[in-house]
Design a protein around this motif. Sequence first.
Motif, PDB file in Angstrom:
ATOM      1  N   GLU A   1       0.830  -1.191   0.000  1.00 14.48           N
ATOM      2  CA  GLU A   1       0.000   0.000   0.000  1.00 14.48           C
ATOM      3  C   GLU A   1       0.871   1.251   0.000  1.00 14.48           C
ATOM      4  O   GLU A   1       2.043   1.229   0.424  1.00 14.48           O
ATOM      5  N   ASP A   2       0.285   2.363  -0.491  1.00 14.88           N
ATOM      6  CA  ASP A   2       1.016   3.626  -0.537  1.00 14.88           C
ATOM      7  C   ASP A   2       1.415   4.102   0.850  1.00 14.88           C
ATOM      8  O   ASP A   2       2.452   4.756   1.012  1.00 14.88           O
ATOM      9  N   ASN A   3       0.594   3.749   1.853  1.00 10.03           N
ATOM     10  CA  ASN A   3       0.903   4.191   3.223  1.00 10.03           C
ATOM     11  C   ASN A   3       1.869   3.254   3.937  1.00 10.03           C
ATOM     12  O   ASN A   3       2.103   3.384   5.126  1.00 10.03           O
ATOM     13  N   GLY A   4       2.430   2.288   3.241  1.00 13.73           N
ATOM     14  CA  GLY A   4       3.402   1.367   3.842  1.00 13.73           C
ATOM     15  C   GLY A   4       2.802   0.084   4.343  1.00 13.73           C
ATOM     16  O   GLY A   4       3.544  -0.865   4.678  1.00 13.73           O
ATOM     17  N   ASN A   5       1.462  -0.042   4.432  1.00 15.25           N
ATOM     18  CA  ASN A   5       0.838  -1.291   4.861  1.00 15.25           C
ATOM     19  C   ASN A   5       1.042  -2.376   3.806  1.00 15.25           C
ATOM     20  O   ASN A   5       1.284  -2.084   2.619  1.00 15.25           O
ATOM     21  N   LYS A  18      -1.017  -3.733   9.199  1.00 12.69           N
ATOM     22  CA  LYS A  18      -0.769  -2.320   9.443  1.00 12.69           C
ATOM     23  C   LYS A  18       0.350  -2.090  10.454  1.00 12.69           C
ATOM     24  O   LYS A  18       0.851  -0.965  10.565  1.00 12.69           O
ATOM     25  N   VAL A  33       8.136   1.093   7.981  1.00 19.77           N
ATOM     26  CA  VAL A  33       8.455   1.405   6.588  1.00 19.77           C
ATOM     27  C   VAL A  33       9.907   1.036   6.297  1.00 19.77           C
ATOM     28  O   VAL A  33      10.807   1.233   7.123  1.00 19.77           O
ATOM     29  N   SER A  43       7.919  -3.195   3.268  1.00 20.21           N
ATOM     30  CA  SER A  43       6.735  -2.359   3.389  1.00 20.21           C
ATOM     31  C   SER A  43       6.655  -1.244   2.358  1.00 20.21           C
ATOM     32  O   SER A  43       5.641  -0.551   2.289  1.00 20.21           O
ATOM     33  N   SER A  44       7.662  -1.045   1.543  1.00 19.98           N
ATOM     34  CA  SER A  44       7.602  -0.036   0.481  1.00 19.98           C
ATOM     35  C   SER A  44       8.449  -0.496  -0.690  1.00 19.98           C
ATOM     36  O   SER A  44       9.300  -1.367  -0.568  1.00 19.98           O
TER      37      SER A  44
END
Length: 697
Positions: free
Chosen positions: A518-522, A570, A574, A602-603
């Motif tokens: 995910e863009d938010n690091g999830n 979640k 990151v 995570s990214s």
Amino acid sequence: MIKKYILAVVVLISGIAFSQNKEEQREPQIRLKVESKQDRVLLRWAVDEPVAWQKANKIGFVLKRYTLIRDGKLLENPEEKNLGIFQPASEEKWKAIIETNNNAAIVAQSMFGESFEVEMGNQGELQNIINKSQEIEQRFAYALMAADLDFEVAQLAGWGYVDTDVEPDVRYVYTVKLNPKNNTKSLQIEKGSGIAELSKEWELPKPLDFIGIFKDQAVTLSWNYFMLRDTYTSYYIEKSEDGTHFTTLSNLPVMNMNDTEGRQVQGMVFVDSLAQNNKEIAYRIRGKTIFGDYGPYSEVVSGEGKKSLEISPSILDFDIDDNENITITWDFPKESESEISSFELLHSETDLQNSYQSVKKDIPVTERKIVTKSLAPSNYFKVEAIGKSQERRESFAILVQPNDITPPDTPANFRGEIDSLGVVHLDWKVNTEKDLEGYHIFRGIQKGDELVRITPQAITQNTYQDTIVLENLNSKVYYYVTATDKRKNQSKPSVILELEKPDKVRPQAPVFTGYKLEDNGNITLNWLKSYSDDVAVHQLYRKGKDQPDTQWEMIYETKKNQSDYSYTDKAVVVDKKYVYYLQAIDKSKLKSDKSQEVTLQSSRFETISVLSNMTSTVNRNKKQIELIWRSKTEDIIEIVVYRQKGNEKPTHWGTLAGNQNFLEDTSVQIGNRYTYLLKPMLKNSQVAKTEKIDVEY
């Protein structure tokens, strides 16, 4: 030179066997036996295989002694002493004694004779056995037998030694092996060893269980051989007509030669003839060791021969009336009545050995008919003649059965359970019929199928244990029980038990189908369920890439039953790498294997698409669906294929090689829609995108 020596062996028992047994596919070994006296140690050895024995005699033996303990203290460096090299004496030394020593003659002929023949004084089973043996085996067997009978001969052959240079309160270890200087062809024979320590003289044991059975001008003597087989190799039998003065029956001993591979004789038997009946004769025996020591005499057994009864009664007929009175008639020669004192009527319900009981005694010798009652549903009768010396002769049995067509009651309260080891425990209420023979158990593995009897004979207890395989497809097993009487009338079946097996089959592991960073690091993970029917829980585990295996943590658990799952992690940092795996647990708490691990960051981590241009073709001529695609990389290890028919659950269709770019599915049916999921597995453990395609057939 010794040219030929014909062995004349008078056999004192029906068969003899040596203590040396042939063993296949085993390295020959030197067997060493040690006996300690007050002031010396006696040693006796032999190679236990014929061919190796013959070769070893030419090579010779080296005997060594090691002092291990002195005055109760273990020596730091054992003291070694070479006791000499041992080989058979020269032929000249043998010639000097063979004329007066039969045992020496046998050993000499076995080792040096050009031929080796055996003449038996008593033709029988032993001769047949020996004649089938090879000559080298005859040499081997008779040489060791003769050496066992004469320790001085064993020493002359290089198979024995007396160590007199010994001390009290010292423990020795003796070893004997082939003479390495003469073993030019590297003959492999395992060395022998034994432990000795000077001790006070101990009394040799008496022969055990010595008994005599006296018959018509003959007596059968027997005793326990097995218990003292390591003490005595031969026995001497003595006989007395007055109970006081005994004489040896023969200069030759009685030996056991009946041992075979896998079977050891328990007792020894000797049959002696009696000059006349009705005269008391006494016997005793004593054993002799391989070192020439005689043991104490056995207990004396005595008795007298008795004329045997040679005529048996013969049952002619029987009759049974409405009141179950049974009339039995038999025949017996009138002229032989003077040899018997009475008749007896014997009865059994089974005709098994030792099952007959006397139901009528003291029947006059002139009687040939008797009336008795039916005593059981099945009656076996014999007529027995009692000799004046209490010898007994029986007639053949007859079977008398009253009419009976009534079956037993159906067994009640039938119940059972299966334990965790697959043992089935069944029990039921006991039937009360007097003529009950027992019960039979029937078993089936599919509901509605005919159950099969699993008890060859009727069982007499009201319990039964069966063993089943837990790790197979059927989850239940079925049983019923019937009762049967001694006339083989069988009851109706009991209720059918349906027993559920304990679960021993682990569920299949779930399968990752994809993920999303995910863009938010999830991190979002997707997977297919375990397709085992009894799965209760799916679990997702995680640990840091650099953490040890002890740090695995369950981060998600679900009891929902659905075809696929998704979970967003979640609680990640990151730019940190994480490893994930899946596991399923069934209703019996059995866990699946771990799924394939997935390593994610995570990214900056995306699913790689490595398959492209996937197309499908419906080939009606070949009745198959054909898929074709292109691979974007050579790093594919294999491609795991799942197929879904209509709305059914996806199932594992197969696994393809990484370089394969086509698929042909012939297991298809017209009028169905098929969905194919292709999951590439990469060499670098990176997760590739699962490709999906739908085909209407």
